[in-house]
Scaffold this motif. Structure first.
Motif, mmCIF file in Angstrom:
data_model
loop_
_atom_site.group_PDB
_atom_site.id
_atom_site.type_symbol
_atom_site.label_atom_id
_atom_site.label_comp_id
_atom_site.label_asym_id
_atom_site.label_seq_id
_atom_site.Cartn_x
_atom_site.Cartn_y
_atom_site.Cartn_z
ATOM 1 N N LEU A 244 13.323 -39.824 -6.756
ATOM 2 C CA LEU A 244 14.682 -39.261 -6.670
ATOM 3 C C LEU A 244 15.174 -38.845 -8.054
ATOM 4 C CD1 LEU A 244 16.153 -41.822 -4.111
ATOM 5 C CD2 LEU A 244 15.954 -39.362 -3.712
ATOM 6 N N GLU A 245 14.715 -39.598 -9.077
ATOM 7 C CA GLU A 245 15.100 -39.264 -10.454
ATOM 8 C C GLU A 245 14.413 -37.960 -10.869
ATOM 9 O OE1 GLU A 245 14.958 -42.623 -13.027
ATOM 10 O OE2 GLU A 245 15.805 -41.514 -14.726
ATOM 11 N N VAL A 246 13.129 -37.811 -10.499
ATOM 12 C CA VAL A 246 12.388 -36.580 -10.809
ATOM 13 C C VAL A 246 13.058 -35.379 -10.128
ATOM 14 C CG1 VAL A 246 10.179 -35.375 -10.474
ATOM 15 C CG2 VAL A 246 10.195 -37.764 -11.221
ATOM 16 N N MET A 247 13.595 -35.609 -8.907
ATOM 17 C CA MET A 247 14.287 -34.529 -8.183
ATOM 18 C C MET A 247 15.650 -34.219 -8.806
ATOM 19 S SD MET A 247 13.771 -35.612 -4.176
ATOM 20 C CE MET A 247 12.379 -36.625 -3.710
ATOM 21 N N GLY A 248 16.067 -35.034 -9.759
ATOM 22 C CA GLY A 248 17.346 -34.808 -10.431
ATOM 23 C C GLY A 248 18.542 -35.267 -9.607
ATOM 24 N N LEU A 249 18.311 -36.208 -8.688
ATOM 25 C CA LEU A 249 19.419 -36.647 -7.821
ATOM 26 C C LEU A 249 20.036 -37.968 -8.276
ATOM 27 C CD1 LEU A 249 17.822 -35.709 -4.376
ATOM 28 C CD2 LEU A 249 19.462 -34.390 -5.734
ATOM 29 N N VAL A 250 19.268 -38.775 -9.011
ATOM 30 C CA VAL A 250 19.814 -40.037 -9.537
ATOM 31 C C VAL A 250 19.409 -40.173 -11.012
ATOM 32 C CG1 VAL A 250 19.626 -41.170 -7.258
ATOM 33 C CG2 VAL A 250 17.800 -41.486 -8.933
ATOM 34 N N TYR A 251 20.103 -41.047 -11.731
ATOM 35 C CA TYR A 251 19.697 -41.339 -13.111
ATOM 36 C C TYR A 251 19.692 -42.845 -13.313
ATOM 37 C CZ TYR A 251 24.746 -41.921 -13.949
ATOM 38 O OH TYR A 251 26.055 -42.332 -13.887
ATOM 39 N N THR A 252 18.836 -43.280 -14.266
ATOM 40 C CA THR A 252 18.744 -44.711 -14.557
ATOM 41 C C THR A 252 19.501 -44.998 -15.841
ATOM 42 O OG1 THR A 252 16.553 -44.723 -13.563
ATOM 43 C CG2 THR A 252 17.121 -46.614 -14.916
ATOM 44 N N TRP A 253 20.363 -45.998 -15.772
ATOM 45 C CA TRP A 253 21.052 -46.446 -16.979
ATOM 46 C C TRP A 253 20.441 -47.815 -17.273
ATOM 47 C CZ3 TRP A 253 27.129 -46.917 -17.418
ATOM 48 C CH2 TRP A 253 27.480 -46.944 -18.773
ATOM 49 N N HIS A 254 19.585 -47.836 -18.286
ATOM 50 C CA HIS A 254 18.775 -49.043 -18.475
ATOM 51 C C HIS A 254 19.632 -50.297 -18.635
ATOM 52 C CE1 HIS A 254 14.927 -47.174 -18.199
ATOM 53 N NE2 HIS A 254 15.422 -46.168 -18.889
ATOM 54 N N GLY A 255 19.240 -51.292 -17.866
ATOM 55 C CA GLY A 255 19.974 -52.557 -17.891
ATOM 56 C C GLY A 255 21.162 -52.546 -16.948
ATOM 57 N N MET A 256 21.554 -51.350 -16.466
ATOM 58 C CA MET A 256 22.738 -51.258 -15.602
ATOM 59 C C MET A 256 22.376 -50.920 -14.155
ATOM 60 S SD MET A 256 25.234 -51.980 -17.510
ATOM 61 C CE MET A 256 26.732 -51.384 -16.728
#
Lengths: 148, 148
Positions: free
Chosen positions: A60-72
């Motif tokens: 989903l991240e590769v598709m640009g639909l979600v992002y990861t906020w490290h630790g969050m």
């Protein structure tokens, strides 16, 4: 949202997760910056390996639909709804066309296809579960009506 | 019958072959003792590895829909139509339910789903190819009509 995941479905669980997140974004139920459950929590809830959830989130991240906020955690991308909605509709149109064409090739009538779609629209059965008994009854009903 | 095979589809080629044979048996186009093209001939025609065709034929044999007469070829089993028809309808009802449920989850309306099914019923596009342009236009039309 994830309660319709079915580990016995022929659709791989990571694809089910990806689809459910996409549908929720497309329909506006998941909004920008909404936090998804952690891979660990979701994996425990639906009884699968955390790597399965992590793979879906990565895709989903590769598709640009979600992002990861490290630790969050993992969050819905801004502007995801527009892209996702168009993408989902295109995918669903393609799949509907495929199944309707298959039904035609198997000599099912337009009337039967309409009846099945109507029954499915009216039911609350889970997406990846078995179709409701009322729909499976349509299969048999049509068959016996042919014998008349 | 095999002209609608599309090696670029997301559906594996051996599954496409299995499905097409099943639909042809279910609809009565392939009758008992009808001979299927040899794996070698079909593989050459659709430009795939003969093992791909052989796998599909083996699966169809396990399903009890065809039999191999060594040295002679692969033939449709007697009584296959009844079993196949029921099996195909069940599978298609399941898949229609799945896609219609996905469409509902992605917030598509009953009206749109009906429109797409109608367009697909009317088209002669290949099963595993891209949906016809008229159907993809429905995706965009619906999107712009929302803006009104």
């Amino acid at each position: 949202m994830f309660e319709s995941i079915n580990i016995k479905s022929s659709v791989p669980v990571y694809v089910q997760i990806e689809n459910l997140v996409q549908f929720a974004i497309a329909s506006g139920r998941l909004k920008a910056d909404h936090k998804l459950p952690s891979a660990q929590v979701l994996a425990e809830k639906i009884q699968v390996n955390p790597n399965t959830v992590a793979k879906a989130y990565r895709d989903l991240e590769v598709m640009g639909l979600v992002y990861t906020w490290h630790g969050m955690g993992v969050f819905v991308e801004k502007g995801a709804q527009g892209r996702c909605s168009q993408q989902c509709r295109k995918q669903i149109v393609g799949r509907l066309h495929e199944v309707v064409s298959e039904a035609k090739a198997a000599a099912m009538s337009a009337q039967e296809i309409k009846q099945i779609c109507r029954a499915s629209m009216a039911s609350n059965a889970s997406i990846y579960g078995d179709p409701p008994a009322a729909m499976l009854a349509l299969v048999k009903k049509q068959k016996s009506s042919k014998k008349k």
